[in-house]
Design an enzyme around this catalytic site. Structure first.
Site, PDB file in Angstrom:
ATOM      1  N   GLN A 231       0.831  -1.201   0.000  1.00  0.00           N
ATOM      2  CA  GLN A 231       0.000   0.000   0.000  1.00  0.00           C
ATOM      3  C   GLN A 231       0.873   1.262   0.000  1.00  0.00           C
ATOM      4  O   GLN A 231       1.881   1.335   0.692  1.00  0.00           O
ATOM      5  CB  GLN A 231      -0.922   0.013   1.213  1.00  0.00           C
ATOM      6  N   ASP A 340      -9.108  -8.925  -3.020  1.00  0.00           N
ATOM      7  CA  ASP A 340      -8.411  -7.645  -3.171  1.00  0.00           C
ATOM      8  C   ASP A 340      -7.825  -7.577  -4.577  1.00  0.00           C
ATOM      9  O   ASP A 340      -6.614  -7.646  -4.766  1.00  0.00           O
ATOM     10  CB  ASP A 340      -7.306  -7.527  -2.109  1.00  0.00           C
ATOM     11  N   CYS A 367     -10.188  -0.709  -5.237  1.00  0.00           N
ATOM     12  CA  CYS A 367      -9.502   0.564  -5.428  1.00  0.00           C
ATOM     13  C   CYS A 367     -10.031   1.334  -6.631  1.00  0.00           C
ATOM     14  O   CYS A 367      -9.455   2.358  -7.007  1.00  0.00           O
ATOM     15  CB  CYS A 367      -7.995   0.348  -5.542  1.00  0.00           C
TER      16      CYS A 367
END
Length: 410
Positions: A231, A340, A367
């Site tokens: 990240q 994810d 995202c």
């Protein structure tokens, strides 16, 4: 087409669109305008007129500014510069921080409603400490590109033109101090600058051999290669760890089920599950990048029921379902699956395979709001509804927003 390129038009900006641009109309045609804010009137230069349905344009001058406009946080990206010479990567930097989050909330909510008929409206939450820092100083990873003269800098917005810059205000102070902005890198294409949790700032120049680094989340350590994914916001791993833990319904969680962490990277979310539900928790992390899987195995070694496997998620799931015994099917039926995926989302095929596994719940870390909303609709078609969703501002002064949603069987 093409005869209008460079032409100036004056337009009223009415809305925000996904991708960091605003929406205006000119003689009935939709125009996507960069560096503008809904409510403004701007003078814009047409940069793309190839499509019949819309044009693209860049703000050259603000005629009537929004009350939410501020001096850009990065002078290299300011509207005072010619659009061709504006640094990319801070496309919301001219917008007051709290209003940026309102616009991101709007984009996520409108995407969910338009694409999935879902009316949840999650308010975009700030990372603790970001408001005090005015949304600056958060980036732990920056890619600098090299031009034909060896100068380094970010690309210009929406182009591959290198823009030399004097500062990197979105980067952590340590990264900013260590970034070689005034050095010459003739012969190389790119310089990556990293500021991991430990070990100080490091440069990756060209094709040098990857090195192992350590990132910390709370008191837990994760090893990975410096070329691997982590990240970008210095607080993101902790924020998402807590968000994933909170997104799991403990009433539906079975530590003995065949729990999965898909697109698992180096094991961040598998570790989050193990930390919350105990060391005997059974969970398999699946990741296509073998180097990441090797580190995931190491990072998850203290959990007796955790292990990591290398494989493309769609291929691995298809094979797993094909070979599943009746006992394994029963364990999948009670499972919690963490997803994810990359920015493009999980997509129809992976959603279909996850749904065929028939887990008790799915926690999806997204995202990209449009890809997420599309996948929400795919899950709904297969009997899974979005029961809760939160959103996080992990990329201040850009258009990006992260969401964490929980799906349960209808």
């Amino acid at each position: 087409m093409g005869e209008l390129l460079g032409q100036m038009i004056e337009v009223d900006v009415t809305n925000i669109a996904h991708g960091g641009v605003s929406v205006a109309r000119h003689d009935g045609r939709v125009v996507f305008v960069s560096d503008a804010i809904p409510g403004e009137r701007v003078l814009a230069r047409i940069t793309d007129d190839k499509k019949k349905s819309f044009w693209r344009a860049e703000t050259v001058k603000v005629v009537t500014p929004s009350e939410h406009r501020q001096e850009h946080v990065w002078s290299a990206a300011s509207v005072d510069r010619d659009p061709d010479n504006r640094a990319g990567g801070a496309e919301f930097g001219h917008i007051e921080l709290s209003h940026q989050r309102e616009l991101k909330t709007q984009i996520l909510s409108e995407s969910l409603e338009r694409m999935a008929k879902v009316t949840l409206a999650p308010v975009v939450e700030a990372v603790p400490g970001d408001d005090e820092r005015k949304g600056l100083g958060w980036r732990t990873r920056v890619s600098l590109h090299v031009d034909e003269h060896g100068n380094v800098g970010p690309f210009a917005a929406r182009s591959h033109r290198v823009i030399p810059v004097a500062d990197l205000p979105l980067a952590t102070p340590e990264l900013s101090a260590g970034a070689p902005l005034d050095q010459n890198f003739t012969g190389f294409d790119r310089v990556d600058v990293l500021n991991p949790s430990t070990g100080g700032v490091r440069l990756i120049i060209g094709k040098q051999k990857p090195q192992v680094i350590t990132e910390t989340v709370g008191e837990r350590e994760f090893t990975l290669l410096d070329s691997g994914f982590w990240q970008v916001h210095h607080g993101a791993a902790q924020v998402l760890t807590s968000a994933v833990q909170d997104a799991i319904d403990p009433e539906l969680f079975d530590p003995a089920a065949s729990n999965l962490d898909l697109y698992g990277g180096v094991g961040l979310f598998a570790a989050a599950v193990g930390d919350k539900f105990g060391p005997a928790t059974k969970i398999t992390s699946v990741e296509a990048e073998s180097a990441a899987t090797d580190h995931a195995a190491q990072n998850l070694s203290e959990w007796l029921g955790a292990h990591a496997e290398t494989g493309r998620v769609d291929h691995w799931l298809r094979q797993h379902l094909k070979e599943a015994t009746a006992t394994e099917r029963a364990r999948l039926d009670k499972a919690t699956i963490i997803l994810d995926p990359p920015r493009s989302g999980a997509g129809r095929e992976v959603v279909d395979l996850v749904s065929r596994a028939h887990p008790a719940q799915v926690v999806y870390v997204a995202c990209d709001p449009v890809a997420f909303a599309r996948d929400v609709a795919f899950f709904a078609e297969r009997g899974y509804e979005l029961s809760s969703v939160r959103a996080f501002d992990l990329f201040p002064h850009t258009h990006h927003v992260e969401a964490v949603g929980t799906f349960t069987r209808k």
